[in-house]
Design an enzyme around this catalytic site. Structure first.
Site, PDB file in Angstrom:
ATOM      1  N   ASP A   1       0.861  -1.192   0.000  1.00  0.00           N
ATOM      2  CA  ASP A   1       0.000   0.000   0.000  1.00  0.00           C
ATOM      3  C   ASP A   1       0.892   1.236   0.000  1.00  0.00           C
ATOM      4  O   ASP A   1       2.091   1.154   0.293  1.00  0.00           O
ATOM      5  CB  ASP A   1      -0.936   0.015   1.214  1.00  0.00           C
ATOM      6  CG  ASP A   1      -0.187   0.049   2.544  1.00  0.00           C
ATOM      7  OD1 ASP A   1       0.846  -0.641   2.659  1.00  0.00           O
ATOM      8  OD2 ASP A   1      -0.615   0.768   3.467  1.00  0.00           O
TER       9      ASP A   1
ATOM     10  N   GLU B   1       0.042  -1.146   5.780  1.00  0.00           N
ATOM     11  CA  GLU B   1       1.103  -0.590   6.626  1.00  0.00           C
ATOM     12  C   GLU B   1       0.946   0.902   6.835  1.00  0.00           C
ATOM     13  O   GLU B   1       1.152   1.424   7.929  1.00  0.00           O
ATOM     14  CB  GLU B   1       2.482  -0.883   6.010  1.00  0.00           C
ATOM     15  CG  GLU B   1       3.634  -0.706   6.995  1.00  0.00           C
ATOM     16  CD  GLU B   1       4.176   0.715   7.090  1.00  0.00           C
ATOM     17  OE1 GLU B   1       4.914   1.001   8.033  1.00  0.00           O
ATOM     18  OE2 GLU B   1       3.849   1.546   6.217  1.00  0.00           O
TER      19      GLU B   1
HETATM   20  N1  LIG Z   1       8.165   3.322   5.441  1.00  0.00           N
HETATM   21  C1  LIG Z   1       7.520   3.112   6.673  1.00  0.00           C
HETATM   22  C2  LIG Z   1       6.438   4.113   6.911  1.00  0.00           C
HETATM   23  O1  LIG Z   1       6.306   5.073   6.167  1.00  0.00           O
HETATM   24  N2  LIG Z   1       5.641   3.886   7.927  1.00  0.00           N
HETATM   25  C3  LIG Z   1       4.571   4.741   8.306  1.00  0.00           C
HETATM   26  C4  LIG Z   1       3.713   3.916   9.224  1.00  0.00           C
HETATM   27  C5  LIG Z   1       2.529   4.614   9.750  1.00  0.00           C
HETATM   28  C6  LIG Z   1       2.212   4.718  11.032  1.00  0.00           C
HETATM   29  N3  LIG Z   1       1.022   5.342  11.074  1.00  0.00           N
HETATM   30  C7  LIG Z   1       0.676   5.615   9.856  1.00  0.00           C
HETATM   31  N4  LIG Z   1       1.577   5.130   9.030  1.00  0.00           N
HETATM   32  C8  LIG Z   1       5.101   5.963   9.005  1.00  0.00           C
HETATM   33  O2  LIG Z   1       4.406   6.998   8.917  1.00  0.00           O
HETATM   34  O3  LIG Z   1       6.159   5.916   9.631  1.00  0.00           O
HETATM   35 ZN    ZN Z   2       6.919   2.057   4.082  1.00  0.00          ZN
HETATM   36 ZN    ZN Z   3       5.346   5.016   4.402  1.00  0.00          ZN
END
Ligand SMILES: NCC(=O)N[C@@H](Cc1c[nH]cn1)C(=O)O
Ligand code: ZN
Ligand code: ZN
Length: 482
Positions: A106, A173
């Site tokens: 995603d 994710e």
């Molecule tokens: N590449 C990892 C990433 O971008 N993770 C997101 C995960 C997240 C947590 N809440 C919403 N998305 C990040 O923002 O760190």
């Molecule tokens: Zn990511």
């Molecule tokens: Zn991300």
């Protein structure tokens, strides 16, 4: 044959397949798999099936599209299905080690109107600038395609994989990895039994020149404050000054959370943070980074701190609070004189050792409600946690990190720095705890890739050399004693 001798033809093959690898990334970027946009959920599911089809072609078996059920609230559509988690196996030799590869398919939302120079869901190949531009190019479709590229290069060469591989590719994710914790717990002794190491390629170099291996992440607790007022959006000339306005209440409450220097103002939050020890402080001395790298990556001169240590500590080991947006408010061009009837403010806190997530939620929500009460507004408030994910810190000197260090040095000609990261991959800690194994973060992209931002890119060299690094890691890890 030495690992390096085996890797020579593999690297040549990867180079030769470059056009096909770029096409694979272009096909992936073209699928608008934005997990945070409910209307695009069919695209997220389509992306999961794209991976299934690629994995089938590359010889994966026992492919399971794991259904995680209905997405829990808060959600507009109460019957919205979560996208499938793509599990598959490549190889099942008991004499070999098993590596679980995790990635996410995603992406964050993107629209040309946000300021992109090109259509975000069309991969633009800029050979002269060494760039592949498009949403997900670095986060995380580039690295996920990198793993598929490694499989393809082995297949075409007729080269045996040095380890058994299990894939775990999720589609939520960017929206809190909803449902994945439970799946990992369920499969720990079944599908994931016998995993020797977990490798995640979903992060970035610190700067633009030196590769890194990453052994820590911040967590993320994401909240929303909903303020409800009049029965409909109203004319500000008729109702302005005579009713309590939701947007005014929201802005007042949001302004109490954090100051302009990024200090969190919610009592009790900073007190939970682990103290910096002299040993930890020394770890920052050798890291290759300075404020100009930060300014280049942010495209501005807006850094709060100027020293390397302060910047890195505030990115890696202190919490931060960011206000992300307001739903329901007027946000278009022009000057609409409206009083929005209902607004929802979104903010998150990046968490670090030793913060307790449940205690944090209570501190935050009680504080928000107390600040709203002080306004004596006749509007109503509902503050809630949308999702949370833990921080993670690991040992960067185990066998898996050693293999990744050798792989990185072979491909890039330099020993990687050991870094932590300010972002979050909530599932890292879950893998470590549930599978009782080590987790390694082996990045492909650079610190200025613009993940979550406009004009997201991955350098072509990082995509191709990164594919080589992932392949080399498997070989070095496979060659060490089982
Ligand atoms: N590449 C990892 C990433 O971008 N993770 C997101 C995960 C997240 C947590 N809440 C919403 N998305 C990040 O923002 O760190
Ligand atoms: Zn990511
Ligand atoms: Zn991300």
């Amino acid at each position: 044959m030495s690992v390096e001798e085996t890797l020579n033809p593999l690297f040549k093959k990867i180079q030769e397949l470059k056009p096909q690898f770029i096409q694979r990334l272009a096909d992936a970027v073209a699928i608008k798999s934005v997990s945070g946009d409910e209307t695009l959920r069919p695209e997220v599911v389509k992306m999961g099936y794209f991976l299934k089809s690629e994995l089938e072609k590359l010889g994966a078996y026992d492919i399971q599209m794991k259904d995680l059920g209905i997405q829990p609230p808060p959600v507009d559509n109460p019957k919205l299905n979560l996208p499938p988690v793509v599990l598959s196996r490549i190889g099942n030799d008991p004499a070999k080690k098993t590596v679980l590869i995790y990635g996410h398919y995603d992406v964050q939302p993107a629209g040309i109107e946000d300021g992109w120079d090109t259509e975000p869901f069309e991969l633009v190949v800029k050979e002269d600038e060494d760039k592949l531009v498009g949403r997900g190019s670095t986060d995380d479709k580039g690295p996920v395609m990198g793993w598929l590229n490694v499989l393809q290069a082995h297949k075409e060469l007729g080269l045996e994989l040095p380890v058994n591989i299990i894939t775990c590719f999720e589609g939520m994710e960017e929206s809190g990895s909803i449902g994945l914790d439970d799946l990992i717990a369920q499969e720990a002794e079944t599908y994931f039994k016998g995993v020797d190491a977990v490798c995640i390629s979903d992060n970035y170099w610190l700067g633009t020149k030196k590769p890194v291996l990453t052994y820590g992440l911040r967590g993320c607790n994401y909240y929303q404050i909903i303020i409800n007022g009049p029965g409909a959006d109203l004319h500000s000339g008729i109702f302005g000054g005579v009713i309590h306005e939701p947007m005014t209440d929201l802005v007042n409450v949001l302004s109490k959370l954090v100051d302009v220097n990024g200090n969190i103002l919610i009592p009790g939050v900073n007190e939970m943070v682990a103290k910096v020890t002299p040993e930890e402080s020394k770890l920052y001395d050798d890291i290759d980074f300075d404020v100009t790298e930060l300014n280049l990556a942010s495209g501005s001169d807006t850094a709060i701190y100027q020293s390397k240590k302060e910047i890195l500590m505030h990115r890696w080991r202190f919490p931060s609070l960011s206000i992300h947006g307001v739903e329901g408010a007027f946000s278009g061009a022009g000057a609409k004189t409206v009083i929005p009837a209902k607004v929802s403010g979104k903010f998150s806190i990046r968490t670090v050792p030793d913060m307790d997530s449940a205690k944090l939620d209570k501190l935050v929500l009680d504080f928000v409600n107390a600040e709203f009460a002080k306004l004596n507004s006749k509007n109503t408030i509902h503050a809630e946690l949308i999702h949370d994910g833990d921080y993670w810190v690991s040992d960067p000197f185990n066998e898996s990190f050693t293999a990744a260090s050798k792989a990185t040095e072979l491909v890039w000609g330099v020993k990687p720095d050991l870094t932590r990261e300010g972002g979050s991959i909530p599932i890292s800690l879950t893998f470590e705890k549930q599978l009782k194994t080590s987790v390694l973060l082996l990045p492909m992209g650079r610190g200025n890739d613009g993940a979550h931002s406009i004009n997201e890119k991955v350098n072509i060299s990082n995509y191709i050399e990164g594919t080589k690094t992932l392949g080399a890691y498997l070989h070095y890890f496979g060659a060490s004693q089982k």
